[in-house]
Scaffold this motif. Structure first.
Motif: not given
Ligand code: FMN
Length: 209
Positions: A176-195
């Motif tokens: 597979a061609k694996i691209k750089k991933g994206f992660s966010v802390e669970g505590a921040d996932v609902s913050k507006a800047n996540t979207q």
């Protein structure tokens, strides 16, 4: 008279057969939630209820998967363990998850596996559990071959970032061609800047809808 009963039986058989077929198709279709972009699939696992950050009606990774869906219009498939993890006791989740990881277990997944043949790109997301993939994701990976696809890993965590997941993904799908991933802390996932950050990530990948 005999002929009449026979005709009724045949008609009944046809009606029952057709409705069974329809319900089988509906069940098969429920494994994938259709979006507007049929080239791309989002696969994710997430645990709602009590988790590290407290109670979540929708799990952190499910929230992130929804943000990715909004940005891409991709189809979605959720990995659902046949035996659910506790929604009320974090201790019980830890106990089971630790045992499963130690045994290199492959807990059963609910429903049929998605047909991935038509997808070129697959976003694959999960919480970080002990720096790695939770074992139901490993069950999915053993069952569904994603070699040859472009993979976009994403994760939610409580400080470990992507942990070992990109390395695990590479080992599982060497072609597979694996691209750089994206992660966010669970505590921040609902913050507006996540979207906003998801939109940027997806735009850079050239996958905005
Ligand atoms: C069994 C278990 C193990 C975990 N291990 C880690 C870990 O090693 N590193 C980390 O940063 N977070 C860890 N976490 C926290 C989760 O990654 C984090 O809460 C995540 O956002 C949960 O996502 P979900 O709501 O989609 O399940 C762990 C959580 C659980 C339940």
């Amino acid at each position: 008279m005999k002929k009449f009963y026979l005709t009724i039986l045949v008609v009944l058989g046809v009606v029952l057969g057709l409705s069974w077929r329809e319900s089988a198709q509906v069940n098969a279709a429920t494994t994938i939630k259709k979006g507007s972009n049929s080239d791309t699939l989002i696969v994710y696992f997430s645990k709602s209820g009590i988790n590290y950050e407290g109670y979540r009606k929708t799990g952190n990774t499910a929230k992130l998967a929804n943000d990715i869906q909004k940005a891409t219009g991709a189809d979605m498939y959720e990995i659902v363990p046949a035996k659910p993890y506790s929604r009320t006791s974090y201790k019980a989740v830890e106990k089971r998850a630790t045992a499963e990881q130690k045994q290199n277990a492959r807990p059963a997944i609910k429903g049929s596996m998605p047909d991935v043949s038509k997808y070129k790109t697959v976003f694959i997301g999960s919480p970080i559990w002990y720096n790695e993939y939770p074992m139901p994701v490993r069950t999915f990976m053993d069952k569904v071959d994603l070699n040859g696809k472009t993979l976009m890993p994403f994760a939610t965590d409580s400080g470990s970032g992507m942990g070992e997941q990109p390395q695990q993904l590479k080992k599982q799908y060497p072609k597979a061609k694996i691209k750089k991933g994206f992660s966010v802390e669970g505590a921040d996932v609902s913050k507006a800047n996540t979207q906003t950050n998801v939109n940027k990530w997806v735009k850079n990948l050239g996958l905005s809808k």
